[in-house]
Design a protein around this motif. Structure first.
Motif, PDB file in Angstrom:
ATOM      1  N   PHE A  21      39.062  36.941  38.798  1.00 11.28           N
ATOM      2  CA  PHE A  21      40.496  36.691  38.791  1.00 11.28           C
ATOM      3  C   PHE A  21      41.201  37.754  37.964  1.00 11.28           C
ATOM      4  CE2 PHE A  21      38.685  32.544  39.718  1.00 11.28           C
ATOM      5  CZ  PHE A  21      39.506  32.098  40.738  1.00 11.28           C
ATOM      6  N   ALA A  22      42.447  38.024  38.314  1.00 16.94           N
ATOM      7  CA  ALA A  22      43.243  39.012  37.596  1.00 16.94           C
ATOM      8  C   ALA A  22      44.711  38.620  37.697  1.00 16.94           C
ATOM      9  CB  ALA A  22      43.033  40.410  38.164  1.00 16.94           C
ATOM     10  N   ASP A  23      45.463  38.951  36.647  1.00 18.19           N
ATOM     11  CA  ASP A  23      46.915  38.761  36.625  1.00 18.19           C
ATOM     12  C   ASP A  23      47.563  40.128  36.773  1.00 18.19           C
ATOM     13  OD1 ASP A  23      46.757  35.986  36.195  1.00 18.19           O
ATOM     14  OD2 ASP A  23      46.424  36.311  34.040  1.00 18.19           O
ATOM     15  N   SER A  24      48.516  40.221  37.684  1.00 14.02           N
ATOM     16  CA  SER A  24      49.137  41.526  37.945  1.00 14.02           C
ATOM     17  C   SER A  24      50.605  41.345  38.302  1.00 14.02           C
ATOM     18  CB  SER A  24      48.408  42.262  39.087  1.00 14.02           C
ATOM     19  OG  SER A  24      48.516  41.495  40.283  1.00 14.02           O
ATOM     20  N   VAL A  59      45.569  36.685  41.163  1.00 12.39           N
ATOM     21  CA  VAL A  59      44.816  37.268  42.273  1.00 12.39           C
ATOM     22  C   VAL A  59      43.327  37.006  42.071  1.00 12.39           C
ATOM     23  CG1 VAL A  59      44.345  39.364  43.593  1.00 12.39           C
ATOM     24  CG2 VAL A  59      46.557  39.075  42.452  1.00 12.39           C
ATOM     25  N   PHE A  60      42.650  36.672  43.205  1.00 15.21           N
ATOM     26  CA  PHE A  60      41.191  36.603  43.213  1.00 15.21           C
ATOM     27  C   PHE A  60      40.651  37.749  44.043  1.00 15.21           C
ATOM     28  CE2 PHE A  60      37.124  35.210  45.026  1.00 15.21           C
ATOM     29  CZ  PHE A  60      36.431  34.962  43.862  1.00 15.21           C
ATOM     30  N   VAL A  61      39.724  38.465  43.494  1.00 17.04           N
ATOM     31  CA  VAL A  61      39.153  39.657  44.143  1.00 17.04           C
ATOM     32  C   VAL A  61      37.692  39.392  44.457  1.00 17.04           C
ATOM     33  CG1 VAL A  61      38.720  42.133  43.937  1.00 17.04           C
ATOM     34  CG2 VAL A  61      40.715  41.107  42.803  1.00 17.04           C
ATOM     35  N   THR A  62      37.278  39.737  45.689  1.00 16.51           N
ATOM     36  CA  THR A  62      35.864  39.655  46.040  1.00 16.51           C
ATOM     37  C   THR A  62      35.551  40.704  47.092  1.00 16.51           C
ATOM     38  OG1 THR A  62      34.085  38.178  46.724  1.00 16.51           O
ATOM     39  CG2 THR A  62      36.173  37.966  47.900  1.00 16.51           C
ATOM     40  N   GLN A  63      34.307  40.971  47.314  1.00 13.25           N
ATOM     41  CA  GLN A  63      33.853  41.954  48.279  1.00 13.25           C
ATOM     42  C   GLN A  63      33.630  41.273  49.618  1.00 13.25           C
ATOM     43  OE1 GLN A  63      30.020  43.733  47.447  1.00 13.25           O
ATOM     44  NE2 GLN A  63      30.722  45.741  48.156  1.00 13.25           N
ATOM     45  N   GLY A  64      33.939  42.015  50.720  1.00  9.35           N
ATOM     46  CA  GLY A  64      33.706  41.470  52.051  1.00  9.35           C
ATOM     47  C   GLY A  64      32.239  41.563  52.433  1.00  9.35           C
ATOM     48  N   ARG A  65      31.986  41.312  53.726  1.00 14.63           N
ATOM     49  CA  ARG A  65      30.607  41.431  54.193  1.00 14.63           C
ATOM     50  C   ARG A  65      30.101  42.850  54.006  1.00 14.63           C
ATOM     51  NH1 ARG A  65      30.117  38.176  59.946  1.00 14.63           N
ATOM     52  NH2 ARG A  65      30.380  36.062  59.100  1.00 14.63           N
ATOM     53  N   ARG A  76      37.393  45.047  50.684  1.00 12.30           N
ATOM     54  CA  ARG A  76      37.830  44.308  49.503  1.00 12.30           C
ATOM     55  C   ARG A  76      38.835  43.244  49.926  1.00 12.30           C
ATOM     56  NH1 ARG A  76      41.320  45.876  44.720  1.00 12.30           N
ATOM     57  NH2 ARG A  76      42.044  47.548  46.070  1.00 12.30           N
ATOM     58  N   ILE A  77      38.571  42.005  49.524  1.00  9.58           N
ATOM     59  CA  ILE A  77      39.435  40.878  49.873  1.00  9.58           C
ATOM     60  C   ILE A  77      40.225  40.481  48.627  1.00  9.58           C
ATOM     61  CG2 ILE A  77      39.519  38.496  50.692  1.00  9.58           C
ATOM     62  CD1 ILE A  77      36.832  39.003  52.063  1.00  9.58           C
ATOM     63  N   LEU A  78      41.553  40.430  48.788  1.00 11.17           N
ATOM     64  CA  LEU A  78      42.461  40.015  47.713  1.00 11.17           C
ATOM     65  C   LEU A  78      43.246  38.799  48.184  1.00 11.17           C
ATOM     66  CD1 LEU A  78      43.934  43.506  46.662  1.00 11.17           C
ATOM     67  CD2 LEU A  78      41.862  42.400  45.823  1.00 11.17           C
ATOM     68  N   VAL A  79      43.141  37.716  47.420  1.00 10.78           N
ATOM     69  CA  VAL A  79      43.939  36.505  47.694  1.00 10.78           C
ATOM     70  C   VAL A  79      44.798  36.235  46.455  1.00 10.78           C
ATOM     71  CG1 VAL A  79      43.913  34.079  48.298  1.00 10.78           C
ATOM     72  CG2 VAL A  79      42.124  35.593  49.182  1.00 10.78           C
ATOM     73  N   GLY A  80      46.116  36.207  46.650  1.00 12.38           N
ATOM     74  CA  GLY A  80      47.006  36.047  45.510  1.00 12.38           C
ATOM     75  C   GLY A  80      48.003  34.909  45.673  1.00 12.38           C
ATOM     76  N   GLU A  81      48.502  34.460  44.551  1.00 12.78           N
ATOM     77  CA  GLU A  81      49.504  33.391  44.511  1.00 12.78           C
ATOM     78  C   GLU A  81      50.536  33.754  43.455  1.00 12.78           C
ATOM     79  OE1 GLU A  81      49.592  28.516  44.488  1.00 12.78           O
ATOM     80  OE2 GLU A  81      48.086  29.539  43.289  1.00 12.78           O
ATOM     81  N   LEU A  82      51.804  33.545  43.778  1.00 17.32           N
ATOM     82  CA  LEU A  82      52.870  33.852  42.824  1.00 17.32           C
ATOM     83  C   LEU A  82      52.732  32.972  41.579  1.00 17.32           C
ATOM     84  CD1 LEU A  82      55.925  34.192  45.235  1.00 17.32           C
ATOM     85  CD2 LEU A  82      54.907  36.031  43.868  1.00 17.32           C
ATOM     86  N   GLN A 100      53.679  28.675  53.365  1.00 18.26           N
ATOM     87  CA  GLN A 100      52.601  29.657  53.474  1.00 18.26           C
ATOM     88  C   GLN A 100      52.853  30.921  52.653  1.00 18.26           C
ATOM     89  OE1 GLN A 100      51.376  30.316  57.519  1.00 18.26           O
ATOM     90  NE2 GLN A 100      50.189  32.174  57.010  1.00 18.26           N
ATOM     91  N   PRO A 101      54.122  31.398  52.498  1.00 17.95           N
ATOM     92  CA  PRO A 101      54.325  32.633  51.724  1.00 17.95           C
ATOM     93  C   PRO A 101      53.926  32.520  50.256  1.00 17.95           C
ATOM     94  CG  PRO A 101      56.216  32.209  53.139  1.00 17.95           C
ATOM     95  CD  PRO A 101      55.346  30.990  53.198  1.00 17.95           C
ATOM     96  N   ARG A 102      53.686  31.303  49.773  1.00 16.38           N
ATOM     97  CA  ARG A 102      53.307  31.169  48.372  1.00 16.38           C
ATOM     98  C   ARG A 102      51.923  31.750  48.093  1.00 16.38           C
ATOM     99  NH1 ARG A 102      55.305  24.989  46.870  1.00 16.38           N
ATOM    100  NH2 ARG A 102      57.538  25.317  47.272  1.00 16.38           N
ATOM    101  N   VAL A 103      51.058  31.745  49.124  1.00 12.37           N
ATOM    102  CA  VAL A 103      49.707  32.290  48.980  1.00 12.37           C
ATOM    103  C   VAL A 103      49.532  33.389  50.025  1.00 12.37           C
ATOM    104  CG1 VAL A 103      47.223  31.795  49.023  1.00 12.37           C
ATOM    105  CG2 VAL A 103      48.833  30.069  48.204  1.00 12.37           C
ATOM    106  N   VAL A 104      49.096  34.538  49.577  1.00  9.78           N
ATOM    107  CA  VAL A 104      48.947  35.687  50.484  1.00  9.78           C
ATOM    108  C   VAL A 104      47.542  36.263  50.324  1.00  9.78           C
ATOM    109  CG1 VAL A 104      51.421  36.222  50.374  1.00  9.78           C
ATOM    110  CG2 VAL A 104      49.829  37.317  48.771  1.00  9.78           C
TER     111      VAL A 104
END
Length: 450
Positions: free
Chosen positions: A115-118, A127-133, A138-144, A82-86
């Motif tokens: 999508f963005a690389d950081s 990282v994928f960035v999107t807006q919440g309801r 702001r919702i950020l989902v990232g993967e190493l 699970q720590p691979r995706v946060v």
């Protein structure tokens, strides 16, 4: 520096073919591997990006009312991977919720969906960035990135490892196929090497591959030509020995007559006959040598030419004493153009025309006519030599050119080699020789066309 140059031994056909095919296979394998790497990287990256977007969509559906806004909400870890995706949920610039292994800093400064690389805390993230309801969530989902690279490498390894194992097997199969393909050449070489020097039987062509068949056919043609040449040489040697025996025996007999002559007149006649026998033997040897030299020459195109008028006038002048002594008339029917050439070197032109003219004068009776004529028509030149002698029957004309063939009953001496020399010269330099009966003079007519 040494004056000798080292000659490089050519590589065997099997080795060259094997190295070429293996090199092409390796290049094709490397190209396929590079394309697989590129395609797999794109496909896996798209798939992982889709998972990030799917996770963000699920988080966007979750209500935020149950979250405590006064403290940080952390999701529990339920699996070792699970720590691979946060993920991170930010509300008005405050971290509201996150994965247990997610950093406290924003995974990216990006606010626009996408999508963005950081890099955060020295770690690279996708990282994928999107807006919440709500617009302020702001919702950020990232993967190493290292995890993504491990997944891509594992996928590529599963694809390339079987290919890598198959490469040596493919090389072994190619070696076996190439070795089997060139085996007929080795068998052919061993079959030729095992032959006795006198063995000229054709090689068998049954079961020979189509690629090797032209070589076998060419070798069989060579064996056939060699067999004919050897048979001709053996026959020629036997005939020459037989023909030389006659003048030598005559010379010996006349020498013995001269030794036992009772008076000077008888001795003089015997010596004169000895000289004539020596002349006949000398002419025979000269013709034999000339024919041997012609036999050694291959059939080629006409590289040299000779003015025909000069040669004809010279040969007519040479035979005039003999013709006058026998009251024969040797005539050139029409003036010869000075620019007219015969496609032969001058020595061979003289040999060919001398034999034709000498035969016409020698085998024609006293008082006969010998006529030479040159005509040009339809791009060809034709030289005709005809006489008013007895001529030859068609079956005798068909045998002209056979070595040592002579028509009996002519009363003339000869070796029977003149016509062989004429036809050999014509064959080498691609002249056309034909014989028939002269319609005007009634004797032999010979045509030379080029």
């Amino acid at each position: 520096m040494s004056g000798t140059t080292s000659t490089r031994t050519p590589r065997s056909l099997q080795a060259r073919l094997l190295m070429t095919v293996l090199a092409l296979v390796v290049v094709a394998w490397a190209t396929a591997a590079a394309l697989a790497w590129h395609e797999t990287d794109d496909e896996v990256s798209d798939l992982l990006d889709a998972h990030l977007a799917q996770t963000a969509a699920l988080l966007r559906l979750q209500p935020l009312d149950e979250l405590d806004e006064d403290r940080l909400n952390e999701a529990p870890e339920l699996d070792k991977h699970q720590p691979r995706v946060v993920f991170q949920l930010w509300h008005e610039g405050q971290l509201l919720a996150r994965s247990a292994s997610a950093p406290h800093e924003p995974l990216t400064r990006r606010h626009k969906r996408g999508f963005a690389d950081s890099t955060v805390d020295g770690k690279a993230w996708r990282v994928f960035v999107t807006q919440g309801r709500e617009s302020d969530v702001r919702i950020l989902v990232g993967e190493l990135q290292s995890v993504r690279e491990e997944i891509i490498l594992a996928s590529l390894t599963s694809i390339l490892k079987p290919m890598a194992w198959a490469l040596p097997l493919l090389a072994l199969g190619i070696w076996w196929a190439v070795r089997g393909s060139v085996r007929p050449l080795g068998q052919l070489g061993r079959a030729v090497a095992a032959r006795q020097p006198q063995s000229l039987e054709p090689l068998p062509t049954q079961g020979v591959p189509p690629e090797v068949l032209p070589l076998v056919t060419a070798l069989n043609d060579l064996f056939e030509r060699t067999a004919r040449l050897l048979a001709t040489e053996q026959q020629f040697t036997a005939d020459a020995a037989h023909e030389l025996r006659t003048p030598i025996a005559g010379i010996r007999m006349q020498a013995q007559v001269a030794q036992g002559a009772a008076d000077s007149q008888e001795r003089a006649r015997a010596l004169e006959a000895t000289v004539q026998g020596c002349d006949r033997a000398t002419r025979l040897v000269e013709q034999l040598l000339q024919l041997a030299r012609l036999d050694a020459e291959p059939a080629t195109g006409n590289a040299q030419s000779t003015p025909l008028a000069d040669v004809i006038r010279s040969l007519v002048a040479e035979c005039s004493p003999t013709a006058q002594r026998r009251q024969q008339e040797v005539a050139i029917t029409e003036p010869l153009p000075a620019a007219l050439h015969i496609p032969l070197p001058e020595p061979l032109a003289r040999v060919l025309l001398r034999n034709l003219l000498d035969n016409a004068v020698r085998y024609s009776p006293d008082g006969a006519q010998v006529r030479l004529q040159v005509a040009q028509a339809q791009g060809f030149t034709e030289l005709t030599v005809e006489d008013s002698g007895p001529g030859l029957a068609p079956e005798q004309q068909a045998r002209l050119g056979e070595r040592f063939f002579r028509v009996l009953g002519t009363g003339q001496t000869g070796s029977g080699l003149g016509w062989s020399i004429v036809q050999r010269i014509a064959r080498i330099h691609r002249l056309q020789i034909s014989t028939d009966t002269s319609p005007e003079l009634g004797g032999m007519r010979v045509k030379v066309r080029w």
